[in-house]
Design an enzyme around this catalytic site. Structure first.
Site, mmCIF file in Angstrom:
data_model
loop_
_atom_site.group_PDB
_atom_site.id
_atom_site.type_symbol
_atom_site.label_atom_id
_atom_site.label_comp_id
_atom_site.label_asym_id
_atom_site.label_seq_id
_atom_site.Cartn_x
_atom_site.Cartn_y
_atom_site.Cartn_z
ATOM 1 N N ARG A 91 -2.510 -0.443 -1.464
ATOM 2 C CA ARG A 91 -0.689 -0.682 -2.405
ATOM 3 C C ARG A 91 -1.470 -0.534 -4.171
ATOM 4 O O ARG A 91 -2.559 -0.459 -3.927
ATOM 5 C CB ARG A 91 -0.656 -2.258 -2.529
ATOM 6 C CG ARG A 91 0.368 -2.660 -3.314
ATOM 7 C CD ARG A 91 1.084 -3.714 -3.179
ATOM 8 N NE ARG A 91 2.053 -4.490 -2.493
ATOM 9 C CZ ARG A 91 2.401 -4.624 -2.314
ATOM 10 N NH1 ARG A 91 3.040 -5.874 -2.933
ATOM 11 N NH2 ARG A 91 3.458 -4.675 -1.313
ATOM 12 N N LYS A 145 -15.297 0.966 -14.303
ATOM 13 C CA LYS A 145 -16.068 1.481 -15.111
ATOM 14 C C LYS A 145 -15.679 2.673 -15.768
ATOM 15 O O LYS A 145 -15.791 3.376 -16.080
ATOM 16 C CB LYS A 145 -17.235 1.386 -14.582
ATOM 17 C CG LYS A 145 -17.980 -0.226 -14.622
ATOM 18 C CD LYS A 145 -19.465 -0.253 -13.685
ATOM 19 C CE LYS A 145 -19.664 -1.573 -13.343
ATOM 20 N NZ LYS A 145 -20.606 -1.575 -11.940
ATOM 21 N N HIS A 190 7.763 1.637 1.142
ATOM 22 C CA HIS A 190 6.723 0.473 1.419
ATOM 23 C C HIS A 190 7.302 0.533 3.278
ATOM 24 O O HIS A 190 8.325 -0.496 3.659
ATOM 25 C CB HIS A 190 7.453 -0.855 1.092
ATOM 26 C CG HIS A 190 6.095 -2.155 1.061
ATOM 27 N ND1 HIS A 190 5.744 -2.660 2.027
ATOM 28 C CD2 HIS A 190 6.799 -3.237 0.598
ATOM 29 C CE1 HIS A 190 4.542 -3.931 1.868
ATOM 30 N NE2 HIS A 190 5.890 -4.718 1.148
ATOM 31 N N ARG A 200 2.616 -11.502 0.910
ATOM 32 C CA ARG A 200 3.150 -11.547 1.880
ATOM 33 C C ARG A 200 2.026 -9.875 2.684
ATOM 34 O O ARG A 200 1.388 -10.755 3.906
ATOM 35 C CB ARG A 200 4.417 -11.099 1.645
ATOM 36 C CG ARG A 200 5.304 -12.594 2.013
ATOM 37 C CD ARG A 200 6.174 -11.860 0.991
ATOM 38 N NE ARG A 200 6.169 -11.532 -0.143
ATOM 39 C CZ ARG A 200 6.492 -12.631 -1.264
ATOM 40 N NH1 ARG A 200 6.696 -14.573 -0.254
ATOM 41 N NH2 ARG A 200 5.950 -12.630 -1.971
ATOM 42 N N THR A 201 2.201 -9.084 2.247
ATOM 43 C CA THR A 201 1.802 -7.774 2.527
ATOM 44 C C THR A 201 0.418 -7.971 3.380
ATOM 45 O O THR A 201 -0.310 -7.424 4.263
ATOM 46 C CB THR A 201 2.219 -6.729 1.303
ATOM 47 O OG1 THR A 201 3.509 -6.071 1.794
ATOM 48 C CG2 THR A 201 1.627 -5.506 2.584
#
Ligand code: CP
Length: 317
Positions: free
Chosen positions: A113, A91, A141, A63-64
């Site tokens: 996120r 790396k 959030h 969704r986000t």
């Protein structure tokens, strides 16, 4: 609100630092962008033309991530989707070095996120771009809470005295923390419901107006809205409950419990849903459910956030 309101924040790291007028400004701006999203044909405005936005998702999202990308396209921004798996993080490059290198390419805004609470603060210290938190661990959030609020305001008109129960895995939820800040700042009456083991200590010290209950059946009939939370088994919820069967028995929102709610109760869930665990399909797909409205509303809300942050940068420049 002052006559010419200018959004005073450079970043959206959480709901906690926002004043009620900042939240309402985002919701009002989102209402203007909703009109753009509902146009039959050209759903695009040039508001962020020539602005470069980087989407940095270090955790999975349906969704986000898609909602931000659609919102950026609707605002005519230029977009880079950073693929963490294909990046030099594999790396051993650090988040700070990644931020510094992205900074050297001069993005205007970064959406991130990350699994670590507070990772956004680190990013904001090392970048001049505006940072938007798309979820940081179990911390916040903020755009989810804003789209939840937008959905509730569309349905009920105001937050003053609105009775909202947030039910389930409170311990692992970043959605609940952002919603607690937001709903209490706007005057809603919030009840948290869940087993004692999924209810962290100290909640009423931070949010003194909230009520805590361990019995869903006792509080359901009073609520205007019920927000169900996902059991976050990938974050260890299973270790805090005797078993899924027991959880379902006491905390699942099913058709039987829905009958005991007000007829016009609004059912919300941030997704993804564990159908048959915290909510049954009958309830999730019922006329009371606003779950897909939440997803639809995410686009204009995220357009509003990015537009206001970029405008605030313009005003200060
Ligand atoms: N509500 C939410 O954050 O969903 P995603 O994890 O799919 O983005």
């Amino acid at each position: 609100m002052p006559e010419r309101y200018i959004f005073p924040h450079r970043h959206l790291l959480g709901i906690e630092p926002l004043a009620p007028e900042d939240i309402l400004a985002i919701l009002d701006q989102a209402a203007a962008f909703e009109e753009v999203c509902e146009r039959p044909e050209i759903k695009i405005v040039p508001a962020l033309r020539k602005r470069l936005i980087v989407n940095l998702f270090f955790e999975n999202s349906t969704r986000t991530r898609n909602s931000f990308e659609i919102a950026e396209k609707r605002l005519s921004a230029e977009i880079i989707n950073f693929d963490a798996d294909a990046s030099s993080l594999s790396k051993g490059e650090t988040l700070i070095d990644t931020a510094k290198n992205l900074e050297a390419m001069h993005p205007d805004l970064v959406v991130m996120r990350h699994c670590a609470p507070g990772a956004h603060v680190l990013l904001a210290r090392h970048m001049s771009a505006s940072i938007v938190n798309a979820g940081d661990g179990a911390h916040e959030h903020p755009t989810q809470a804003l789209l939840d609020a937008y959905t509730l305001r569309k349905r009920f008109g105001s937050f003053d005295g609105l009775r909202v129960a947030i039910v389930g895995d409170i311990r692992h939820s970043r959605v609940v923390r952002s919603n607690l800040w937001l709903l209490t700042k706007l005057g809603a009456r919030v009840t948290l419901v869940g087993p004692p083991t999924l209810m962290p200590e100290g909640l009423t010290a931070t949010w003194p107006s909230i009520r805590i209950s361990h019995s869903l059946d006792e509080v359901l009939s009073e609520q205007d809205a019920v927000m169900m939370l996902r059991c976050q088994f990938e974050r260890g919820t299973g270790a805090f409950i005797p078993g899924q069967g027991e959880y379902v028995r006491f905390y699942q929102l099913n058709a039987e419990r829905l009958k005991r709610c007000r007829p016009d109760v609004a059912i919300l869930h941030p997704g993804p849903i564990n159908r048959g665990v915290e909510i049954t399909s009958e309830v999730a797909d019922s006329p009371n459910s606003l779950i897909l409205d939440q997803v639809t509303n995410g686009v204009p809300v995220r357009m509003a956030v990015m537009y206001l942050l970029c405008n605030a940068r313009n005003e200060k420049a």
